[in-house]
Scaffold this active site. Sequence first.
Site, PDB file in Angstrom:
ATOM      1  CG  ASP A 173      33.154  37.392  34.558  1.00 36.88           C
ATOM      2  OD1 ASP A 173      32.677  36.556  35.358  1.00 36.88           O
ATOM      3  OD2 ASP A 173      34.235  37.960  34.738  1.00 36.88           O
ATOM      4  N   GLY A 203      41.328  49.125  41.483  1.00 34.80           N
ATOM      5  CA  GLY A 203      40.798  47.789  41.243  1.00 34.80           C
ATOM      6  C   GLY A 203      41.776  46.973  40.433  1.00 34.80           C
ATOM      7  NE  ARG A 204      46.837  44.562  41.254  1.00 36.49           N
ATOM      8  CZ  ARG A 204      47.935  44.757  40.498  1.00 36.49           C
ATOM      9  NH1 ARG A 204      48.251  43.911  39.553  1.00 36.49           N
ATOM     10  NH2 ARG A 204      48.698  45.805  40.715  1.00 36.49           N
ATOM     11  CE  LYS A 247      39.642  45.887  33.341  1.00 35.34           C
ATOM     12  NZ  LYS A 247      38.360  45.247  33.623  1.00 35.34           N
ATOM     13  N   GLY A 291      43.018  43.162  33.841  1.00 33.21           N
ATOM     14  CA  GLY A 291      43.723  44.426  33.854  1.00 33.21           C
ATOM     15  C   GLY A 291      43.642  45.107  35.208  1.00 33.21           C
ATOM     16  CB  THR A 292      45.702  47.288  36.981  1.00 31.10           C
ATOM     17  OG1 THR A 292      46.413  46.054  36.918  1.00 31.10           O
ATOM     18  CG2 THR A 292      45.738  47.830  38.388  1.00 31.10           C
ATOM     19  CB  VAL A 293      40.522  49.744  37.470  1.00 29.40           C
ATOM     20  CG1 VAL A 293      39.680  50.975  37.155  1.00 29.40           C
ATOM     21  CG2 VAL A 293      39.982  48.538  36.737  1.00 29.40           C
TER      22      VAL A 293
END
Length: 805
Positions: A641, A527-528, A548, A532-534
């Site tokens: 969010d 994920g991104r 993450k 951040g990026t996971v």
Amino acid sequence: MNANMASSPTLIPFLLIFFLFHFHRSSSLPLSVENPEDDVIVSSPKGTFTAGFSPVGENAYSFAIWFSTQATTKTVVWMANRDQPVNGKRSTLSLLKTGNLVLTDAGQFDVWSTNTLSSKTLELHLFDTGNLVLREQSNQSAVLWQSFGFPTDTLLPGQIFTRFTKLVSSRSEGNHSSGFYNLYFDNDNVFRILYDGPQVSSVYWPDPWLVSDNVGFGNGRSTYNSSRVAVLDNLGEFSASDHFSFKTIDYGLLLQRRLTLDHDGNVRVYSRKNGEENWSITGQFKSQPCFIHGICGPNSICSHEQVIGRKCSCLEGYSWIDSQDWTLGCKPNFQPTCDNKTEYRFVPYYEVDFYGYDYGSSFSNYTYKQCEKLCSGLCECMGFQYSFARENGLFWCYPKRQLLNGHHSPGFTGQIFLRLPKNDVQENRVQNSDDLACSRNAEKVLERPYVKGKENGSVKFMLWFAIGLGGFEVLCIFMVWCFLFRSSNHLVSADQQGYVLAAATGFRRYTYSELKQATKGFSEEIGRGAGGTVYKGVLSDKRIAAIKKLHEFADQGESEFLTEVSIIGRLNHMNLIGMWGYCVEGKHRMLVYEYMENGSLAHNLPSNALDWSKRYNIAVGMAKGLAYLHEECLEWILHCDIKPQNILLDSDYQPKVADFGLSKPLNRNNVNNSSFSRIRGTRGYMAPEWVFNLQITSKVDVYSYGIVVLEMITGRSPMIGVQVTELGADQSHNERLATWVRERRRKAREGECWVEQIVDPTLGSDYDVEQMEILTTVALECVEEEKDVRPSMSQVVERLQSHDS
Ligand SMILES: *[C@@H]1O[C@H](CO)[C@@H](O)[C@H](O)[C@H]1NC(C)=O
Ligand SMILES: *[C@@H]1O[C@H](CO)[C@@H](O)[C@H](O)[C@H]1NC(C)=O
Ligand SMILES: *[C@@H]1O[C@H](CO)[C@@H](O)[C@H](O)[C@H]1NC(C)=O
Ligand SMILES: *[C@@H]1O[C@H](CO)[C@@H](O)[C@H](O)[C@H]1NC(C)=O
Ligand SMILES: *[C@@H]1O[C@H](CO)[C@@H](O)[C@H](O)[C@H]1NC(C)=O
Ligand SMILES: *[C@@H]1O[C@H](CO)[C@@H](O)[C@H](O)[C@H]1NC(C)=O
């Protein structure tokens, strides 16, 4: 009427019953002048009914007719003197020479009489229908008086209800005196039930609004037939001359039957087999017991649940006048004042209706604030109803001068806002939350059971990410630095070597090399997002984790980061994603989360994987997770969010809210606009407060939640078709999903199922209509423009759970 009192011989030792038949004694009356052993004076030829003195209290008796029984509980169908019981000794029922049948109390005064006059020989006869008749002996069709002409609260089969008769309920289950409810034919020939209470009276059956605007035929009733008769027949059909009729569920059988206006204001038909002890309800006029007026008294709310039955509860700030008698209602715990110094607060109630007693007129096209101001300025205003009228698309404001007939009304779209003086009540509520499980200093071991991910390579979408793909587009920053921050700071600085929570929770600090190894050099990206990026990784203890790597926090100081992480790490709820640890080393900031097999809601929605019960369950779970964030802990944390990408699903499709907490906790008592930097959530899910630069509260999450739920219901994304990134454009689109649903609901004609028109076509017809209606109603309230009108997350939970199957 059910007399629950046993008629034991010791209770009535010398009840003297004088029947003075001066001219002739009826052959059908096996009378003795004095009957010390038994109060029974006569039974009908086949023994169905008995007439006599029935105990209604200590040494107090009424002359009555009841279904003959061996049991201690007798079913009384008629009473001569319900409001004035006679003494147990030397009271008499006598047929005078003049033809008058008179009930005389021991004190020698007349309590009741038939007021008849005749020079003929008379007899008193009890029929097997339950009718007690006073007639001439020589000509039995010459009837002077009959009990069928003067019913109390019960109508028997064949007993004609006329314009001259009415049924009056008894006061309570054990008190047979006249109560507050009347069944009668009104002047317009309509058969009605009236609540005739100590202070007010109102008709509640048939529904008054249905009749009043339909001259001629309202609610299927006719006002034209002036014969005004009604009757229950032996087979179980009830019909009235105003076209009202119904059949009992056991229609057609020959049974013992009775129609009774019960003490709770409902008319019920009961039936039983001959010789049986218990009655079953086989028909009733009102199906919703809480819609009966006066049932809970002023300032209280009636609710009805299958198991516990009807329940009354006082409004916030009110308490029972007499906790034994709910009909008296509740009184305020505060001194009602009328000056323009008092400040008020308004407590919302959802799906609650208080019928009637509006302030003169109602006010259309009012905003919530205008309505609140209007009510604050009116002396007698006890609260107001704020509701949306489908017909004209306007909001209406109804200030209330009395709060009567309050009841839960599922699907009712208006809200009640109760006016209370501003005092410390609310503070108390906040303080009470100390008792809840998640206190700041919790030392208890938090359970984070390890669920091993399914290593099934054939499941295509198995490898789904933990932390939202599109997540972190924006972080909500920053709230007020409150006591929490200060004390957390302290916590961090006191802990130089490791982490204070680590020992207690299993929440730990990882080194960069550990996580690098776990993710095989950050090779498997799942994920991104902007934040951040996971990556997927396997920790040294074999647990599968979602790791993450944060870009955004690279510049953040270590202690500040630790403060936030410590807060998130302490949160523990089945509907929040669990965090196992973190890494802070040089520029590296990483979070270690549990891994979710089924990926995000955003991924699952278009894939047909979610049937209706899963969707409803997800809506409830999300709400629980958010309610916990907002309310149950000392920290008030806003998510800011909420969107389908941030709702993750475990192997059982239980939802877990992800990506929370990095928005800083919000100290409730100290919300201050100016300390907020204006950063928005995700397009399509953002509350209008962001756009219009208004105060940010937990209601921004409620709004986003509402949009997500609408998306789950309709299968329509609020993002589709957004072309520009400009705020205004987003917002108008955002409204489009809510407006689209509202419009469909508004345009549906009476009786039409509007739900069908909005529901996600991939669901087909495979959903629960009632749940769908309540979920849509709640979601639409959540996306109200005015934040104060939106419910809180815990209110959402409460309402959705009450419709859980
Ligand atoms: C009996 O009474 C009825 C009703 O009062 C009357 O119509 C009828 O004529 C009477 N019959 C006789 C035989 O007197
Ligand atoms: C029944 O209710 C009436 C009216 O409230 C009251 O006056 C009477 O005392 C009650 N009787 C009993 C036996 O409780
Ligand atoms: C009025 O109602 C009664 C009883 O239901 C019925 O017998 C009668 O025919 C009705 N009259 C008219 C004019 O409909
Ligand atoms: C009648 O009801 C009582 C109480 O609800 C119950 O205990 C009893 O078994 C019932 N009797 C019959 C014959 O069903
Ligand atoms: C409210 O305040 C205004 C001015 O402060 C005063 O003129 C008015 O009389 C007050 N009204 C009441 C009801 O006290
Ligand atoms: C409602 O009020 C708004 C603002 O006061 C006004 O612009 C609008 O025309 C009104 N709508 C109706 C139908 O009166």
